[in-house]
Design a protein around this motif. Structure first.
Motif, short mmCIF file in Angstrom:
data_model
loop_
_atom_site.label_atom_id
_atom_site.label_comp_id
_atom_site.label_asym_id
_atom_site.label_seq_id
_atom_site.Cartn_x
_atom_site.Cartn_y
_atom_site.Cartn_z
N LEU A 7 57.85 33.23 60.84
CA LEU A 7 57.27 34.55 61.03
C LEU A 7 56.60 35.05 59.76
CD1 LEU A 7 59.79 36.63 63.20
CD2 LEU A 7 57.44 36.00 63.76
N ASN A 8 57.24 34.83 58.62
CA ASN A 8 56.69 35.35 57.36
C ASN A 8 55.35 34.74 57.00
OD1 ASN A 8 58.73 37.16 56.86
ND2 ASN A 8 59.87 35.82 55.48
N TYR A 9 55.16 33.45 57.31
CA TYR A 9 53.95 32.76 56.85
C TYR A 9 53.23 32.02 57.97
CZ TYR A 9 55.69 33.89 52.23
OH TYR A 9 56.13 34.57 51.12
N ARG A 10 53.31 32.56 59.17
CA ARG A 10 52.73 31.92 60.35
C ARG A 10 51.25 31.60 60.16
NH1 ARG A 10 54.74 31.54 65.56
NH2 ARG A 10 53.19 30.94 67.12
N GLU A 11 50.51 32.49 59.51
CA GLU A 11 49.07 32.27 59.35
C GLU A 11 48.75 31.08 58.45
OE1 GLU A 11 46.94 35.19 56.77
OE2 GLU A 11 48.93 36.12 56.56
N PHE A 12 49.73 30.64 57.66
CA PHE A 12 49.52 29.50 56.76
C PHE A 12 50.18 28.22 57.28
CE2 PHE A 12 48.86 33.14 53.96
CZ PHE A 12 47.71 32.76 53.28
N VAL A 199 47.99 25.28 46.14
CA VAL A 199 46.56 25.05 46.39
C VAL A 199 46.07 25.95 47.53
CG1 VAL A 199 44.89 23.37 47.25
CG2 VAL A 199 46.54 22.69 45.49
N GLU A 200 46.84 26.05 48.60
CA GLU A 200 46.41 26.84 49.75
C GLU A 200 46.38 28.34 49.44
OE1 GLU A 200 48.65 25.88 53.24
OE2 GLU A 200 48.07 23.76 53.19
N TYR A 201 47.37 28.83 48.72
CA TYR A 201 47.39 30.25 48.36
C TYR A 201 46.24 30.58 47.40
CZ TYR A 201 50.92 33.70 49.82
OH TYR A 201 51.62 34.69 50.47
N HIS A 202 45.95 29.66 46.49
CA HIS A 202 44.84 29.87 45.57
C HIS A 202 43.52 29.90 46.33
CE1 HIS A 202 41.77 28.52 42.58
NE2 HIS A 202 42.43 29.36 41.79
N ARG A 203 43.37 29.00 47.29
CA ARG A 203 42.16 28.95 48.10
C ARG A 203 41.99 30.25 48.91
NH1 ARG A 203 43.18 24.51 51.38
NH2 ARG A 203 42.64 23.19 49.58
#
Length: 350
Positions: A7-12, A199-203
């Motif tokens: 739930l917290n990070y579903r979009e990722f 990497v994904e959070y930076h992007r």
């Protein structure tokens, strides 16, 4: 709090409308600032990511919840893993939560009793084999080819997806990525996952930088450092007693791409750091967890300068996973008769 990583990070995460939202409250683990060792080691800021605060006491829960969710989505009724302990505990817990059959293959006599007790308590079908973790994994892979059961070791990409959420949390708390992340390396899935997350959070614009990934194997189980599989890995740190890591290549890539490294520390260095964490910071991690701090100390002693830098050490599991190590290294137990005068004398107060 308590929503779980799906739930917290579903979009990722690679979720679909059919991905079930399950959780045991995994994630949201503390990022604790050092009160002692950071200054001693010359760090600008030093933090410990306490993954032992997950439901079964280790970081494995982050990846397991998503691997199990995707197994259910695919129609699986059973899951299987090879384990040195933490994976079996996590798989057994989430399998029990979701009504799945759980099979765990473990190397006989090479799993800490605290972890073994968890797998038993959660009702897993446990098979002890004569051999090591790598032997167990070979058997599990063969069983998956022959029978309708879902593999939930970190070779499963959904495990990596779930585990990457720890790096999201670090950035969410600090407001940016740290300069260095020190992490134990065993099967090498965790360093792979953290780097993927950074990497994904930076992007996505959530951070302005990415950390240098500093991974540490145990010297007696250091195939990546040696450059070849270790047939009989040996270390006090049972969670990273692995001779042929499933995520070897991706771990090497994570270290190289980040400007970091993968090195090793001795059992003596691990045990020293294990005690320092407990006695100087009040943090009780299992021995493998201490490889991160041992690595930081090693790098400091070889001349690395961490002044002005934000450093995070990942503490991958609680010390209660392996109580025997704590008891074997105890130096603070005094046995005396049961009267006040004897106790006062033992304490130096009489």
């Amino acid at each position: 709090m308590g929503r779980g990583v799906i739930l917290n990070y579903r979009e990722f995460l690679p979720c679909t409308d059919a991905t079930p939202v399950i959780n045991l409250g995994e994630g949201d683990t503390p990022l604790v600032a050092s009160v002692s060792l950071g200054g001693q080691l010359g760090c600008g800021e030093l933090y410990f990511k306490l993954e032992g605060c997950n439901p079964t006491g280790s970081f494995k829960d982050r990846g397991m919840v998503f691997a199990v969710a995707k197994a259910i989505e695919s129609g699986s009724k059973a899951i299987i893993c090879a384990s040195t302990g933490n994976t079996s505990a996590s798989a057994a817990a989430y399998g029990a939560r979701c009504g799945l059959d759980v099979i765990v293959i473990v190397p006989e006599g090479k799993i800490a009793r605290g972890k073994f007790a968890q797998a038993i308590a959660y009702g897993a079908n446990i098979v002890n084999i004569q051999g090591n973790f790598d032997d167990a994994l070979k058997i599990v892979l063969a069983l998956c080819e022959k029978h309708p059961v879902s593999l939930v070791n970190s070779i499963n990409p959904f495990r990596i997806e779930g585990q990457k959420t720890a790096s999201f949390e670090i950035i969410d708390v600090l407001g940016d990525a740290p300069d260095y992340l020190f992490i134990p390396v065993g099967n090498a899935g965790n360093i792979t996952a953290y780097w993927k997350g950074f990497v994904e959070y930076h992007r996505a614009g959530k951070s302005t930088k990415k950390p240098r990934m500093m991974g540490f194997e145990a010297e007696g189980a250091a195939p990546i450092v040696k450059g070849y599989p270790v047939k009989e890995p040996k270390t006090v740190a049972s969670a990273i007693r692995i001779g042929n890591p499933a995520s070897w290549k991706s771990a090497v890539s994570a270290a190289a791409e980040s400007g970091g490294l993968i090195d090793c520390v001795t059992d003596d260095e691990i045990l020293e750091s294990y005690q320092l964490l407990s006695t100087r910071e009040g943090i009780f991690g299992e021995p493998a967890s201490a490889a991160s701090l041992a690595g930081l100390i090693k790098m400091k002693n070889t001349g690395m300068d961490f002044s002005g830098k934000k450093v995070v050490c990942v503490i991958t599991g609680t010390g209660l996973k392996d109580p025997e190590t704590a008891l074997a290294n105890s130096r603070s137990i005094i046995n005396v008769p049961g009267d006040l005068a004897s106790v006062e004398k033992a304490l130096g107060w009489g």
